[in-house]
Design a protein around this motif. Structure first.
Motif, PDB file in Angstrom:
ATOM      1  N   VAL A 133      48.211  40.513  47.920  1.00  0.00           N
ATOM      2  CA  VAL A 133      46.893  41.289  48.108  1.00  0.00           C
ATOM      3  C   VAL A 133      47.293  42.528  48.972  1.00  0.00           C
ATOM      4  O   VAL A 133      47.777  42.145  49.902  1.00  0.00           O
ATOM      5  N   ASP A 134      46.524  43.440  48.530  1.00  0.00           N
ATOM      6  CA  ASP A 134      46.931  44.911  49.424  1.00  0.00           C
ATOM      7  C   ASP A 134      45.590  45.255  49.733  1.00  0.00           C
ATOM      8  O   ASP A 134      44.875  45.911  48.824  1.00  0.00           O
ATOM      9  N   ALA A 135      45.107  45.200  51.101  1.00  0.00           N
ATOM     10  CA  ALA A 135      43.757  45.532  51.099  1.00  0.00           C
ATOM     11  C   ALA A 135      43.852  46.678  52.532  1.00  0.00           C
ATOM     12  O   ALA A 135      42.896  47.085  53.195  1.00  0.00           O
ATOM     13  N   SER A 136      45.019  47.379  52.343  1.00  0.00           N
ATOM     14  CA  SER A 136      45.184  48.277  53.376  1.00  0.00           C
ATOM     15  C   SER A 136      44.216  49.756  53.161  1.00  0.00           C
ATOM     16  O   SER A 136      44.045  50.470  54.101  1.00  0.00           O
ATOM     17  N   VAL A 140      39.821  51.031  48.387  1.00  0.00           N
ATOM     18  CA  VAL A 140      40.463  50.274  47.129  1.00  0.00           C
ATOM     19  C   VAL A 140      41.057  48.973  47.718  1.00  0.00           C
ATOM     20  O   VAL A 140      41.974  49.354  48.530  1.00  0.00           O
ATOM     21  N   PHE A 141      41.119  47.772  46.984  1.00  0.00           N
ATOM     22  CA  PHE A 141      41.956  46.931  47.254  1.00  0.00           C
ATOM     23  C   PHE A 141      42.431  46.452  45.885  1.00  0.00           C
ATOM     24  O   PHE A 141      42.034  46.500  45.078  1.00  0.00           O
ATOM     25  N   ILE A 142      43.884  46.027  46.037  1.00  0.00           N
ATOM     26  CA  ILE A 142      44.767  45.140  44.823  1.00  0.00           C
ATOM     27  C   ILE A 142      44.849  44.055  45.296  1.00  0.00           C
ATOM     28  O   ILE A 142      45.249  43.402  46.079  1.00  0.00           O
ATOM     29  N   ASP A 143      44.186  43.023  44.075  1.00  0.00           N
ATOM     30  CA  ASP A 143      44.330  41.721  44.208  1.00  0.00           C
ATOM     31  C   ASP A 143      45.584  41.393  43.042  1.00  0.00           C
ATOM     32  O   ASP A 143      44.840  41.289  41.802  1.00  0.00           O
ATOM     33  N   LEU A 206      39.743  46.812  42.630  1.00  0.00           N
ATOM     34  CA  LEU A 206      38.296  46.895  42.972  1.00  0.00           C
ATOM     35  C   LEU A 206      37.999  47.942  44.068  1.00  0.00           C
ATOM     36  O   LEU A 206      38.878  48.241  45.149  1.00  0.00           O
ATOM     37  N   VAL A 207      36.904  48.487  43.899  1.00  0.00           N
ATOM     38  CA  VAL A 207      36.336  49.352  44.765  1.00  0.00           C
ATOM     39  C   VAL A 207      35.733  48.745  45.850  1.00  0.00           C
ATOM     40  O   VAL A 207      35.110  47.557  45.748  1.00  0.00           O
ATOM     41  N   LYS A 208      36.130  48.720  47.038  1.00  0.00           N
ATOM     42  CA  LYS A 208      35.396  47.980  48.232  1.00  0.00           C
ATOM     43  C   LYS A 208      34.067  48.348  48.522  1.00  0.00           C
ATOM     44  O   LYS A 208      33.415  49.215  48.176  1.00  0.00           O
TER      45      LYS A 208
END
Lengths: 235, 604
Positions: A133-136, A140-143, A206-208
């Motif tokens: 997961v990249d929530a940096s 936006v984040f990538i799961d 996904l948009v946070k």
């Protein structure tokens, strides 16, 4: 305008125009061919294989195969629907999907396709891959657990946004979407409003701060199965 | 970022014209220079070639011979294909581990050695074998490994390893390899003498259209496995719209058990280049590219010298044989360890400096191939045969072999036979006759056409090697009655898991699912319904996969179930309680038990 031609899908006559794929001609005629990686306005990726049809007796992906005069296309057959179920099940078990609490639930094309094809539980065993997961990024984040490697973000970032934020790395079961930075999405020039974010069919990009915004009952596929919007155009 | 790294990358990139389509050469050379292609190097390469870092990373992470993490100065790649496994891989691998003090995937503390496993390196006739950087070492034993490692520790350059030289051109100065050709039977099409230029002289006396007609009349079909008519391919390529045209030679044979192109590249490079020039003349191409698999890098300098010699003899270059306007050059493109690049559109992707992903078809390469120009991709053996067709004529060629399959076929034979090696046989030879020829009378099972082909039993030994019956790209692997066909199927499945590009769902995921169920069966937990499950899975992979690799990846499983069902049935048992025999309740609740601090009441 060059002349139109005719071909058939499941016996129904379809008008095609030169340059159209089977998918495009079918869609214009209100015939739905199940698909996942394909997205209008993006170049066809041809990776999910859900739109596989029999074309003159041979399997072809409808999203990449040009339509032609006199073609005989089989789409809604028991065998093809069974193969599509297999493919959709594969996408479920090779990732880690958790529909009940996924932000995309109800708007997810993978989930909606599973419902449309009548999948209740996969016959394939879950493979439980280890994915990151990249929530940096602030917006936006990538799961990657929920990624189906459809390539929409890769192509949209390149062709629509002109950025090349995403690209595939690794091969085989290790293939994954990487970002144009040493490691983190935050170090790219991606914006939450980019087309590459909006085109994700599942809950992988996904948009946070926006999760669960639509109440159950009013989400894209709560009332009608995926593909209904195309089938409603059928004359 | 060190100044040295910047200078190194700058030098490499500028030598390749800062051209992103030469990415394969750039990253290969960076790997060689730096022992890896780290993030900083990717950044620099991207800046120099006008692409993005992630695009470079996508290439580096695709190929087995490239890496982001540092490798040792010498990378030992032990071949783990099925033939090597049957002939001592375990002992050889154990010896390498012992002598180097590291396991697979590890590098020694002094940074000298990395130890890895690799799929077929094209040496099944002299297994067990390994690569040490570009050097090939064959017929290994634990003692040989011990000596080898001791020598390399003393002098860390694999090129200096003392060994006998193989036969033929393997002993030539530019190869100096211990590899043996093992040519067991010569036929009249491929392994016959031909004076350089003999075919080209005939070709330039005709028009390109006449050359194509000659190849069509000979009914020459592709030797790589798919069997597409060569003349038709050339004609499509010639007639397609475009400024430039290309001839690509597929020298990426990677199907376990295939090594005939290795022998052709060693012994018949002139015949191959003759065929490429004939193809270039016929389709109107000015450039030919030999896509050489990384495992055959030891042949590169030798092949380049043959290209140079032919240029000097006016058999390549400008106005070949004095024919004004007939300009044709050949260069070599090295691969970097990816079986899928033997698929023609993946090969094109790789030549363009991209990941070796197959492309969507249509358009077909004849219409839009390399750099979107009309391209004919032909197998090494096909081009050799095409040269012979020109030299001896279509009528002569069509008289050899069988009705639907004129000519001869090279078969690379390995496994349980007395005389492994390369045989040139006329099409139409029965498997039974062939098994006698190679000393495999006691064969119980034969894998024809490599893992993507089929496994046949004695009931099928009367069948003929030809396009309409036992089609094969050239691999024949023999198994005696003591071998376990399920283990063979598992080894091939492992190969496809490793080599799938991962682009499309059915191949990427299907191979993993086959692996799961084969493991279950091998562990004695299989149940009768597993055979239908596997057959169905193979069917989905065949129908839905995007390229030939995926479409055939299920074949080892499907064909062993079809032809050796009893071997599977012996391992399957219906569950007495009707529950799933593979389900281990105790294991499933073990984590929960641990958290609860007491055993489950259900799990005993």
């Amino acid at each position: 305008m060059s002349a139109t031609f005719t071909f058939t899908i499941d016996g129904k006559e379809i008008k095609g125009q030169p340059g159209q794929t089977i998918m495009e001609a079918a869609e214009a005629a209100g015939v739905y061919i199940p698909r996942l990686c394909y997205s209008k306005d993006l170049r066809p990726h041809g990776s999910c294989r859900v739109c596989t049809c029999m074309v003159n007796g041979r399997p072809q992906a409808a999203c990449t195969q040009p339509a032609a005069e006199g073609m005989v296309v089989e789409n809604n057959t028991d065998e093809l629907q069974a193969i599509r179920r297999d493919l959709v099940e594969m996408l479920f078990v090779e990732g880690n999907h958790f529909c009940p609490f996924c932000e995309k639930s109800g708007n997810c094309e993978l989930q909606a396709m599973a419902y449309r094809l009548g999948i209740t539980a996969p016959k394939f065993p879950y493979l439980w891959p280890d994915r990151s997961v990249d929530a940096s990024h602030p917006e936006v984040f990538i799961d990657r657990n929920r990624c189906i490697l459809c390539g929409r973000c890769v192509n949209a970032s390149k062709d629509a946004d002109g950025k090349n934020v995403f690209q595939f790395v690794g091969r085989g079961e290790h293939k994954r979407v990487a970002v144009n930075a040493e490691a983190n999405l935050a170090d790219t020039d991606l914006k939450g409003t980019d087309r590459a974010v909006a085109v994700c069919p599942v809950g992988a990009i996904l948009v946070k701060h926006k999760g669960y915004a639509t109440p159950v009952g009013r989400r894209s596929y709560d009332q009608k199965p995926i593909g209904s919007e195309i089938e409603s155009k059928r004359k | 970022m060190s100044a040295k790294l910047q200078a190194d990358i700058k030098e490499i990139c500028s030598r390749h014209g800062n051209d992103a389509t030469r990415m394969m050469d750039i990253v290969r050379e960076a790997q060689l220079k730096l022992g890896c292609v780290p993030g900083e190097a990717m950044e620099l390469i991207a800046a120099a070639t006008g692409t993005k870092r992630v695009e470079v990373e996508s290439v580096v992470t695709f190929y087995a011979f490239l890496s982001k993490k540092p490798k040792g100065r010498m990378v030992v790649r032990v071949c783990n294909d099925i033939v090597d496994r049957l002939q001592g891989f375990d002992e050889v691998a154990a010896a390498f581990k012992k002598e180097l003090g590291v396991g697979f995937g590890e590098t020694t503390a002094d940074g000298l050695f990395s130890l890895e496993q690799t799929p077929c390196i094209g040496m099944c006739d002299q297994a067990p074998a390994a690569l040490i950087n570009d050097e090939v070492v064959t017929s290994l034993s634990p003692d040989a490994v011990k000596k080898l490692v001791a020598d390399l520790k003393k002098n860390p350059d694999p090129k200096t390893l003392a060994h006998r030289y193989g036969d033929g051109a393997n002993a030539s100065e530019l190869v100096h390899s211990m590899v043996n050709n093992n040519i067991r039977q010569k036929g009249e099409v491929i392994f016959a003498e031909m004076a350089p230029g003999a075919a080209l002289k005939k070709a330039v006396a005709m028009t390109p259209a006449e050359v194509i007609r000659e190849v069509k009349t000979a009914r020459l079909r592709g030797r790589g496995g798919a069997g597409f008519p060569t003349g038709m391919k050339w004609e499509f390529t010639r007639k397609a719209a475009g400024e430039k045209r290309y001839v690509l030679c597929n020298a990426d044979e990677g199907e376990p058990g295939t090594f005939k192109d290795r022998v052709l590249l060693t012994e018949c490079p002139d015949l191959l280049l003759e065929g490429m020039a004939v193809a270039g003349y016929a389709i109107g191409a000015q450039l030919g590219i030999i896509y050489l698999r990384a495992e055959y890098a030891y042949l590169r300098r030798y092949l380049e010298s043959v290209i140079e010699k032919r240029k000097a003899a006016n058999l390549l270059g400008k106005s070949i044989l004095g024919k004004a306007g007939f300009d044709f050059d050949v260069r070599i493109q090295m691969g970097a360890g990816a079986y899928v690049c033997g698929e023609e559109t993946a090969l094109i992707s790789s030549c363009e400096g991209l990941r070796g992903d197959p492309k969507n078809r249509p358009p077909f390469p004849a219409e839009k191939g390399f750099m979107a120009a009309p391209t004919s991709v032909n197998n090494v053996e096909t081009l050799c045969a095409a040269a012979r067709v020109m030299e001896r004529g279509a009528g002569w060629f069509a008289g050899i072999g069988s009705q639907g399959s004129p000519g001869t076929k090279l078969l690379s034979v390995s496994g349980d036979c007395k005389r492994p090696g390369v045989y040139e046989v006329p099409f139409g030879t029965t498997m039974a006759d062939f098994l006698k020829l190679c000393g495999a009378e006691d064969a119980a099972a034969v894998q024809v056409g490599g893992p993507s082909g089929q496994m046949i039993g004695s009931a099928d030994f009367g069948r003929k090697v030809c396009y309409d019956d036992l089609a094969t790209g050239g691999s024949v692997i023999v198994f005696n009655p003591k071998r376990d066909v399920i283990e063979v199927a598992r080894a091939f499945n492992e190969f496809f898991c490793e080599e799938s590009c991962g682009y499309c769902t059915p191949c990427r995921s299907g191979n993993q699912l086959l692996r799961e169920r084969l493991e279950k069966i091998a562990a004695g937990k299989g149940e009768p319904s597993d055979l239908d499950y596997l057959t169905g899975l193979c069917r989905t992979m065949k129908v839905a996969s995007r390229c030939g690799l995926g479409q055939t990846a299920g074949n080892p499983v499907a064909s062993t179930i079809k032809n050796f069902r009893a071997a599977y049935e012996k391992k399957l048992k219906p569950a007495a309680d009707g529950l799933q025999p593979a389900f281990d309740l105790a294991a499933a609740v073990s984590t929960a038990s641990e958290i609860a601090g007491r055993p489950s009441v259900h799990a005993d």
